[in-house]
Motif scaffolding. Structure first.
Motif, mmCIF file in Angstrom:
data_model
loop_
_atom_site.group_PDB
_atom_site.id
_atom_site.type_symbol
_atom_site.label_atom_id
_atom_site.label_comp_id
_atom_site.label_asym_id
_atom_site.label_seq_id
_atom_site.Cartn_x
_atom_site.Cartn_y
_atom_site.Cartn_z
ATOM 1 N N GLU A 53 0.808 -1.112 -0.057
ATOM 2 C CA GLU A 53 -0.089 -0.029 0.006
ATOM 3 C C GLU A 53 0.904 1.361 -0.099
ATOM 4 N N ASP A 54 0.500 2.139 -0.657
ATOM 5 C CA ASP A 54 1.384 3.532 -0.945
ATOM 6 C C ASP A 54 2.654 3.185 -1.426
ATOM 7 N N TYR A 56 5.676 2.522 -4.203
ATOM 8 C CA TYR A 56 6.258 3.271 -5.635
ATOM 9 C C TYR A 56 6.034 2.564 -6.979
ATOM 10 N N PRO A 151 -1.898 0.352 -8.077
ATOM 11 C CA PRO A 151 -1.048 1.163 -8.747
ATOM 12 C C PRO A 151 -0.605 0.446 -10.290
#
Length: 299
Positions: A53-54, A56, A151
């Motif tokens: 989570e979060d 790159y 993402p």
């Protein structure tokens, strides 16, 4: 007595935690309310091992139909995980989205036809002809949800087998900007008097594509019932003899050792190898310096 109760509670918590940690999870079941289809649709998601989570990293997304058929979700997600995580990975890590085939005939057929495999008329096929609507759901709703929730890198693959190979071909024909690569494993090109085969000429007249890839697989085995011709092999011949500008095509026609039901797994593997040809460094690369890899002439 109170102390004993606390000990029992602690023991139960540790025991339950141990049970949870022993589970092997390969994905999650999700649902989306589709305004395009007017119904709830189920899909399954498998995330890469490096997903955080979060984080790159951004990932390509592989969409495939028939997630609930013949354990395809288990096999394909495992294959993607292994091929992308070895010492010399063959493909990049990917988010894998398996679409559950709730209305397989309706959603896969590009036209309405009452003639089933074998040549018999079947009134149950009256629901056919909904592939274009299903692709609208896929393009406008499901892909949008995946891009919002995870993402994603923007590189997208669409895969289908047998009857669900038809919407893969239709997507390439009608909206090639949506997916970068397509996998059609023995698609049912016999459908409605080979309608998707006949539409190839119209597809050729369209504008050139922007670096799209297509992998098609079939077998030399042909049954004694309708259709007695291998229209997938004819499709491959068309792709090669009358190539579409901007479309890179790879294909395989197995001999008699494979049939329609034995080819999905090996074809999926070959398709991924083909789509990401050149991704893998040679096995000795991991023992060389980065400078040597960047400047191979120096070796």
């Amino acid at each position: 007595m109170v102390k004993s109760k606390y000990l029992i509670i602690i023991f139960l918590l540790i025991w339950s935690t141990g049970l949870q940690s022993s589970e092997i999870t390969i994905g999650k079941r999700r649902t989306i309310v589709s305004e395009v289809l007017g119904e709830k649709r189920e899909y399954w998601v498998s995330l890469p091992a490096s997903f955080q989570e979060d984080g790159y990293k951004k990932y390509p997304v592989l969409y495939f139909f028939d997630a609930d058929l013949n354990s395809f979700f288990h096999v394909f997600t495992g294959m993607v995980r292994q091929m992308s995580s070895d010492a010399t990975p063959i493909i990049p890590e990917m988010i894998v989205v398996g679409i559950v085939s709730q209305e397989r005939v309706r959603d896969s057929s590009p036209t309405k036809s009452l003639i089933e495999y074998g040549g018999q008329r079947n009134e149950a096929l009256n629901v056919s002809g909904g592939a274009e609507q299903f692709l609208k759901f896929l393009n406008r709703e499901l892909v949008a949800e995946i891009n919002q929730e995870y993402p994603t890198s923007g590189y997208q693959i669409l895969a289908g087998y047998s009857f669900t190979g038809l919407p893969v071909i239709q997507s390439l024909y009608s909206s090639p900007e949506m997916f970068n690569a397509y996998i059609a494993i023995d698609p049912s090109m016999w459908w409605d008097e080979q309608v998707m085969l006949k539409r190839y000429t119209e597809f050729l007249r369209g504008k050139p594509l922007d670096k799209r890839r297509l992998f098609v697989a079939t077998s030399e085995r042909v049954t004694g019932v309708y259709p007695k011709e291998n229209y997938v092999a004819e499709f491959i011949e068309l792709l090669n003899s009358r190539p579409k500008a901007g479309l890179y095509v790879d294909s395989v026609i197995y001999g008699g050792e494979e049939n329609h039901h034995t080819m999905p797994v090996i074809s999926f593997y070959r398709a991924l190898r083909s789509l990401f040809d050149g991704y893998m460094l040679d096995d000795q690369a991991r023992f060389r310096s980065a400078i040597d890899i960047i400047n191979p002439v120096a070796l």
